[in-house]
Design a protein around this motif. Sequence first.
Motif, short mmCIF file in Angstrom:
data_model
loop_
_atom_site.label_atom_id
_atom_site.label_comp_id
_atom_site.label_asym_id
_atom_site.label_seq_id
_atom_site.Cartn_x
_atom_site.Cartn_y
_atom_site.Cartn_z
N LEU A 120 22.35 71.67 26.80
CA LEU A 120 22.18 72.11 28.19
C LEU A 120 22.45 73.60 28.36
CD1 LEU A 120 21.68 71.38 31.17
CD2 LEU A 120 24.14 70.90 31.36
N THR A 121 23.56 74.08 27.80
CA THR A 121 24.00 75.45 28.06
C THR A 121 23.71 76.41 26.92
OG1 THR A 121 26.20 75.04 27.14
CG2 THR A 121 25.87 74.55 29.48
N GLY A 122 23.44 75.91 25.72
CA GLY A 122 23.22 76.79 24.57
C GLY A 122 24.49 77.23 23.89
N ALA A 123 25.66 76.91 24.47
CA ALA A 123 26.92 77.22 23.80
C ALA A 123 27.12 76.26 22.62
CB ALA A 123 28.08 77.08 24.79
N VAL A 124 28.00 76.64 21.69
CA VAL A 124 28.25 75.72 20.58
C VAL A 124 28.93 74.47 21.13
CG1 VAL A 124 28.47 77.60 18.92
CG2 VAL A 124 30.52 76.69 20.00
N ALA A 172 33.99 86.69 19.62
CA ALA A 172 34.34 85.67 20.61
C ALA A 172 33.28 84.58 20.57
CB ALA A 172 34.46 86.26 22.00
N LEU A 173 33.72 83.35 20.67
CA LEU A 173 32.81 82.20 20.56
C LEU A 173 33.02 81.28 21.76
CD1 LEU A 173 30.74 80.61 18.82
CD2 LEU A 173 32.70 79.44 17.79
N LEU A 174 31.92 80.99 22.47
CA LEU A 174 31.97 80.09 23.64
C LEU A 174 31.47 78.71 23.23
CD1 LEU A 174 32.17 79.49 26.72
CD2 LEU A 174 29.82 80.36 26.91
N ALA A 175 32.16 77.68 23.71
CA ALA A 175 31.75 76.30 23.42
C ALA A 175 31.85 75.47 24.68
CB ALA A 175 32.64 75.70 22.34
N ARG A 176 30.94 74.51 24.79
CA ARG A 176 31.07 73.51 25.85
C ARG A 176 31.72 72.29 25.21
NH1 ARG A 176 26.46 69.91 28.87
NH2 ARG A 176 27.81 69.03 30.49
N ILE A 177 32.91 71.96 25.69
CA ILE A 177 33.69 70.87 25.10
C ILE A 177 33.20 69.53 25.60
CG2 ILE A 177 36.01 69.95 24.79
CD1 ILE A 177 35.41 72.61 23.39
N GLU A 188 33.95 71.18 31.01
CA GLU A 188 34.99 71.86 30.25
C GLU A 188 34.38 72.77 29.19
OE1 GLU A 188 38.55 68.52 30.54
OE2 GLU A 188 37.28 68.60 28.76
N PHE A 189 34.92 73.99 29.11
CA PHE A 189 34.47 74.97 28.13
C PHE A 189 35.69 75.49 27.36
CE2 PHE A 189 31.24 74.91 31.36
CZ PHE A 189 30.05 75.09 30.68
N ALA A 190 35.44 76.13 26.24
CA ALA A 190 36.50 76.75 25.46
C ALA A 190 35.99 78.05 24.87
CB ALA A 190 37.00 75.82 24.36
N VAL A 191 36.89 79.00 24.69
CA VAL A 191 36.53 80.29 24.10
C VAL A 191 37.54 80.62 23.01
CG1 VAL A 191 36.28 82.77 24.51
CG2 VAL A 191 35.47 81.15 26.23
N LEU A 192 37.05 81.01 21.85
CA LEU A 192 37.89 81.49 20.76
C LEU A 192 37.72 83.00 20.66
CD1 LEU A 192 39.68 81.21 18.23
CD2 LEU A 192 37.58 80.77 16.93
N ILE A 193 38.81 83.74 20.85
CA ILE A 193 38.78 85.20 20.75
C ILE A 193 39.57 85.59 19.50
CG2 ILE A 193 39.41 87.37 21.85
CD1 ILE A 193 39.13 85.99 24.54
N GLU A 194 38.93 86.29 18.58
CA GLU A 194 39.56 86.64 17.31
C GLU A 194 40.09 88.07 17.33
OE1 GLU A 194 36.93 85.86 14.07
OE2 GLU A 194 36.29 83.91 14.84
#
Length: 730
Positions: A288-292, A358-363, A367-373
């Motif tokens: 739906l969103t294209g996020a991982v 930074a990586l955006l994911a749809r959990i 709900e979403f999550a972001v990993l910032i390195e």
Amino acid sequence: MLEISEDLLGLLAAMPGGGLLLDTDGVIRFSTSDAAARLGHRPADLEGRALSAIAQDCSPGLAEAMTAALRSSGEARLRLLPRMDGAGGELLALRLRAVRRGPAGRAIALLVVVQTQAEAMRRFLELNERLVSVEREAARRLRAEARLAEQLAWTRVVLNSIGDAVLTTDRLGQVTWMNPVAEQLTGWTREMASGLPLARVFHILNEATRQPVADPVQCCLAQGRIVGLANHTVLISRDGREYGIEDSAAPIRDDQGELHGVVLVFHDVTEQRRLAGELNYRASHDGLTGAVNRVEFEQRLTQRLAEHRLTGGNDALLFIDLDQFKLVNDSAGHAVGDRLLRQLAQLIDDCLPREAPALLARIGGDEFAVLIENDNPALDLARRTAARICDEVGGYRLVHAGRRFKVGASIGLVPLDRRWPNEAALMHAADSACYAAKQDGGNRVRPWCDEDASLQLLRSAAKWVHRIEEAIESGRFVLFAQRIQPAQGHDAGLHAEVLLRMLDTDGSLILPGAFLPAAERFHLAPLIDRWVLPAVLTWLGLQSERLNAITLLSMNVSGQSLGDRIFRGFALDLLEAASPLLRSRLCLEITETAAVSQPIEAARFIDDVRRLGVRVALDDFGAGASAFAYLKRLRVDYLKIDGQYVRGLLSDPLDEATVRCFIDVARAIGARAIAEFVEDERTSQRLTEFGIDFLQGYLFARPVPLADLESLLEEAARSREQQRDVSGPA
């Protein structure tokens, strides 16, 4: 005078049968011993004499043969010449050839070979045999060449017809031949490419790095064995088009094993790579969103955790839960909700930092999550990013059908470091921090802190997750039931509500107030309902004849289950498989809050189960709504008045008025009213005066194990007798 060279004399002496050398007048100038003997003379007797004088009696054609030999470049033969000594009749054969000065010079002598007829015949046979042998060898070679030509033509037809590209080179790596597919892929014709170095015709790069790939032909020539092409290779054609290819190069050797070149076979895998890439993308990204997606994101978290255990680092995890999204979804429909999710996902992605990975994911769901390195120890970058997401999402407005919808983002921020044993613990901590942000009012950031009391409480609640799952797997849930008392005395049979208990490892019972909040928080309620519904139906199915003594057995269905499409399908399949009599004894209780927040799902599910003969009660009525308009869309059989109004009935006039109102509402929609938490006689009597239909509470019965049916039936019978005694004869 004829001059005879030593070479000519040696040639005459070596001739089989011997020979004569005549001048152009036919006079013998030299004779070998063998030739003279066959003519019946000595060599000295012949020299100076004309050959015609010696053979004049038996060979009148000699003069013509000599003339013919002198005039032509060929050979003249005189086949029948008797021996001159008269000692026998053995025939001789003379072969005459002119000796000339230069390739086309004048004749200066005649060379005569003297043979017996037998020798001539033998020579003829030898020559004939040689000729036949030559003809046979020529025929064999012609047949072999024809077969080879046919095989070569067939090979070319096959190579020109197959779908793979085929290209050959010599031992220097220069192109010698290519089939039409190779011409198409490389953009070079066979004539143009012939003799060119392969690298000029076969230009290949790595698909990802765009760096040149090792020449497979040169590798094959160097190693003398079959060599495959590196993965992810693309061929750049002469016109600039790119083809994903796979290939192999094999050495060309002769029968002796000598290397003569290389054959390169390759084929176009552009479409296969595109499909494989699409499948990989779909497997790792949210459609739906294209996020991982969650699986891909958790794998990345696991990888970063492993790296941090070795090298340390300062990554951050943001767990984002959208506020008020469910309201949009339920009010405007799923299509609008999906559009909102796509827009917010893009909005969040635009807020991510560009100075660090930074990586955006749809959990899942909203709900979403972001990993910032590679943040600093204070996680300043993550904090700024989270604050920006809150500002942007909070300021966003969705306009649909003239309405403006506002949403927010509750964010939990957790440092990704060595303290977390695995990604599950990390995600749980971030989820807990996010939940705390939502509890604080929403659209805010809540950093994780080990000493935070509220987060510690959430961690304590999370421990129930394992216990709930273990109870389901090991069968440590137990069904109890509390009898419901008919208030007006006209309902025969048992009325009861099924209640759930958990059996602890020490054998003690755990009340639902301890574990149901955690189940709701961590989305385990549908799992519990999937256990309870089959258990209740199984119990009813085992009652056989006693089923007639049961009028109503109700069970609760959580709001999460109501909104779970999979559970709804599961429940309907289960109910359809049950008998009509069994379904008529069952009642499903749905809380008013769940019905109001999910009106579409609630109305559809209620209609579906009532169509099967199952009754429906609206539980905790009065606790979740300020208006009753939604009741027009919900066809229910019972309204269960929330206990807060029943407890204050005798002391609070507003509660009394509210209860009266609820009873009237039940009558208006054709439902029956049930009062919960009835714990004393005065409350029971007042409710009965108001016209309540059923009473439930400790005044009438405490929960007992559902398996103890006899006690429930006996208790129901005693209650009816007592009620008849109080009311007197009809």
